[in-house]
Write a protein that holds these residues in place. Structure first.
Motif, PDB file in Angstrom:
ATOM      1  N   ALA A  21      22.088 -17.532 -12.464  1.00  0.00           N
ATOM      2  CA  ALA A  21      23.353 -18.230 -12.259  1.00  0.00           C
ATOM      3  C   ALA A  21      24.242 -18.125 -13.481  1.00  0.00           C
ATOM      4  N   GLY A  95      23.998 -19.154  -4.480  1.00  0.00           N
ATOM      5  CA  GLY A  95      22.881 -19.477  -5.356  1.00  0.00           C
ATOM      6  C   GLY A  95      21.775 -20.146  -4.583  1.00  0.00           C
ATOM      7  N   ARG A  97      18.902 -21.676  -5.638  1.00  0.00           N
ATOM      8  CA  ARG A  97      18.482 -22.998  -6.091  1.00  0.00           C
ATOM      9  C   ARG A  97      19.489 -24.054  -5.663  1.00  0.00           C
ATOM     10  N   ARG A  98      20.763 -23.727  -5.750  1.00  0.00           N
ATOM     11  CA  ARG A  98      21.799 -24.686  -5.351  1.00  0.00           C
ATOM     12  C   ARG A  98      21.633 -25.085  -3.882  1.00  0.00           C
ATOM     13  N   ALA A 102      20.571 -28.679  -2.245  1.00  0.00           N
ATOM     14  CA  ALA A 102      21.397 -29.311  -1.218  1.00  0.00           C
ATOM     15  C   ALA A 102      20.580 -29.572   0.039  1.00  0.00           C
ATOM     16  N   VAL A 208      15.189 -29.113 -10.112  1.00  0.00           N
ATOM     17  CA  VAL A 208      16.167 -29.015 -11.199  1.00  0.00           C
ATOM     18  C   VAL A 208      15.514 -28.471 -12.464  1.00  0.00           C
ATOM     19  N   GLU A 213      17.633 -20.126 -10.893  1.00  0.00           N
ATOM     20  CA  GLU A 213      18.740 -19.810  -9.996  1.00  0.00           C
ATOM     21  C   GLU A 213      18.836 -18.305  -9.799  1.00  0.00           C
ATOM     22  N   ARG A 215      20.882 -15.245  -7.089  1.00  0.00           N
ATOM     23  CA  ARG A 215      21.799 -14.940  -5.987  1.00  0.00           C
ATOM     24  C   ARG A 215      22.002 -13.445  -5.936  1.00  0.00           C
TER      25      ARG A 215
END
Length: 485
Positions: A21, A95, A97-98, A102, A208, A213, A215
């Motif tokens: 990321a 991403g 991890r994002r 979520a 976290v 991360e 993508r």
């Protein structure tokens, strides 16, 4: 096209597939990070099955009726299956991890909504939302593993994912039985959902800290026509199959089933056209040029149909036919969970020696286990004991544990890292849709036969239908590439 002729754009170098990321090299997945991802993978699968043993209690508490009870199961499964590929695409773009975070947060909130639902229709709506949250979270697990591991580390991680998936499906019903019987603080069936809330909070904290991360470095826009058509295709197939029997097969169920082949064909045509034009469709047909995926994915369909149908039917048969309580109905599957876990641990070493023939052997063992179950039911019903169930259930679990983790590893073995999200979305969509179809088809067969034949004979015929699906998996497994990457 031959098995070795694969489009150049499909096999882009792995180095292009995942970027951190922030600038720099992609993060490597640590042990705690893998644990966190597997926790996220287990939650949606547990929740697909955890309600099976809680349905009678829900019916009494909410006066739901059979059609609404079917929706409590189907609403989650349909939303989950429809949005999985889109969830994988969004992770590639924004991403992984994002999207995992979520999805985990949304899963905790929707689980809370399920646990607090004041009536049956509110519970149906919350279950649909819970399925959508699961679809955001689950594809990121395989995609992150694919993007942050290589070689033997990836093989071990995929084997652990397969083991977790199988155990979660069995453990869901065991856990559901224990929670319903415990009636913690008078919550009854609500505990099967409320238990997810603290687990989701723990998962968020761990993610976290431990999940890197990643993508795609060439994110593609969302394929809106493909997303809509895939969703409509799955809805026109799964909704009438899951709701038809309980609703009395009204006209709308037949209209939806009749529309399915046309919508599915339109989806394929649009996706192929986009793929040939050089854009990135939701489900690229060129992905099926990969031999391992093309030959491994069809095996997952009958395997998952049989698995999903068996878990639903055995819960109904034990509780309504043999009058087992929720704990006994769940614990009847404990031998399956144990042997599945043992087989999944043995799998990587066996694959190194025997290759994909491990899948064939697993199918034969599963068939033998189902045969023992059929004999036990035919001989002892309605006095069938847990001891009578044990040999068949244990042997079937051993065979399943040799199949599922290896199949997942094979299907993803040739998927390039830049398409990790799409590849994992295709795999879990196939698995989830097939699990839901198993509940719809084998469940409908069992429930349709039981009133006239009795539950014992209906269960024998349903197990025979599952045995036919296992025979198909064995036959298809002979076409797998012998060596497993």
């Amino acid at each position: 096209m031959t098995d070795t002729e694969i489009p150049t754009r499909t096999l882009a170098p792995a180095a292009r597939g995942a970027v951190a990321a922030t600038p720099g090299e992609p993060g490597q997945l640590s042990g705690p990070g893998l644990f966190t991802l597997l926790l996220g993978a287990a939650l949606p699968l547990i929740d697909f099955f955890i309600v099976n043993v809680a349905l009678p209690t829900m019916d009494r508490d909410l006066a739901a009726g059979p059609a609404v009870l079917e929706l409590i199961v189907a609403g989650y499964g349909v939303a989950y299956a429809v949005l999985l590929v889109l969830g994988g695409r969004l992770g590639d773009t924004f991403g992984r991890r994002r999207l995992f975070l979520a999805g985990m947060a949304a899963f905790g909130l929707t689980s809370l909504a399920c646990g607090l639902a004041p009536d049956a229709w509110t519970l149906v709506a919350a279950r649909v939302a819970q399925g959508a949250a699961a679809a955001l979270m689950l594809p990121q697990v395989l995609a992150t593993i694919h993007a942050t591991t290589t070689g033997s580390r990836r093989a071990r991680a995929l084997s652990m994912y397969g083991a977790t998936a199988g155990l979660a499906m069995v453990a869901g019903q065991i856990l559901g039985g224990l929670l319903v019987a415990a009636d913690i603080a008078g919550t009854g069936w609500r505990a099967v959902f409320l238990v997810n809330v603290p687990v989701a909070l723990i998962g968020l904290v761990l993610a976290v800290r431990t999940v890197p991360e990643t993508r795609s470095d060439r994110p593609a826009p969302v394929d809106v026509p493909g997303t809509v058509l895939l969703g409509v295709s799955l809805i026109t197939l799964m909704v009438p199959l899951t709701e038809g029997r309980a609703a009395g097969w009204p006209l709308w169920t037949w209209l939806l089933l009749g529309a399915f082949p046309f919508v599915a064909t339109a989806f394929y045509v649009i996706e192929r056209r986009a793929d040939r034009a050089g854009t990135t469709p939701l489900l690229p047909p060129s992905l099926f040029a990969l031999r391992a995926l093309r030959r491994g994915l069809p095996i997952l369909v009958p395997f998952s149909i049989g698995f999903g149908g068996f878990m639903f039917v055995i819960a109904v048969a034990l509780q309504q036919g043999l009058r087992y309580g929720p704990v006994a109905a769940g614990m009847a599957l404990a031998p399956m969970a144990i042997t599945f876990f043992v087989a999944s641990l043995m799998g990587p070493r066996l694959v190194g020696r025997y290759g994909s023939r491990v899948v064939t052997t697993g199918g034969l063992l599963q068939a033998a286990g189902l045969g023992l179950l059929m004999l036990a039911v035919a001989r002892d019903w309605p006095d069938l004991s847990l001891a009578g169930l044990l040999p068949g259930v244990a042997l079937a679990g051993l065979g399943q544990g040799l199949q599922l983790p290896v199949l997942i590893r094979i299907v993803l073995s040739e998927v390039p890292t830049e398409r990790a999200g799409v590849g994992s979305g295709v795999l879990v969509t196939t698995q989830q849709s097939s699990l839901a179809l198993g509940v719809a088809t084998l469940g409908t067969l069992f429930l349709a036969l039981a009133p006239s034949m009795g539950m014992g004979d209906a269960l024998v015929i349903t197990l025979a239908a599952q045995l036919a699906a296992v025979a198909l998996t064995v036959a298809l497994s002979l076409r797998l590439p012998r060596a497993v990457a």
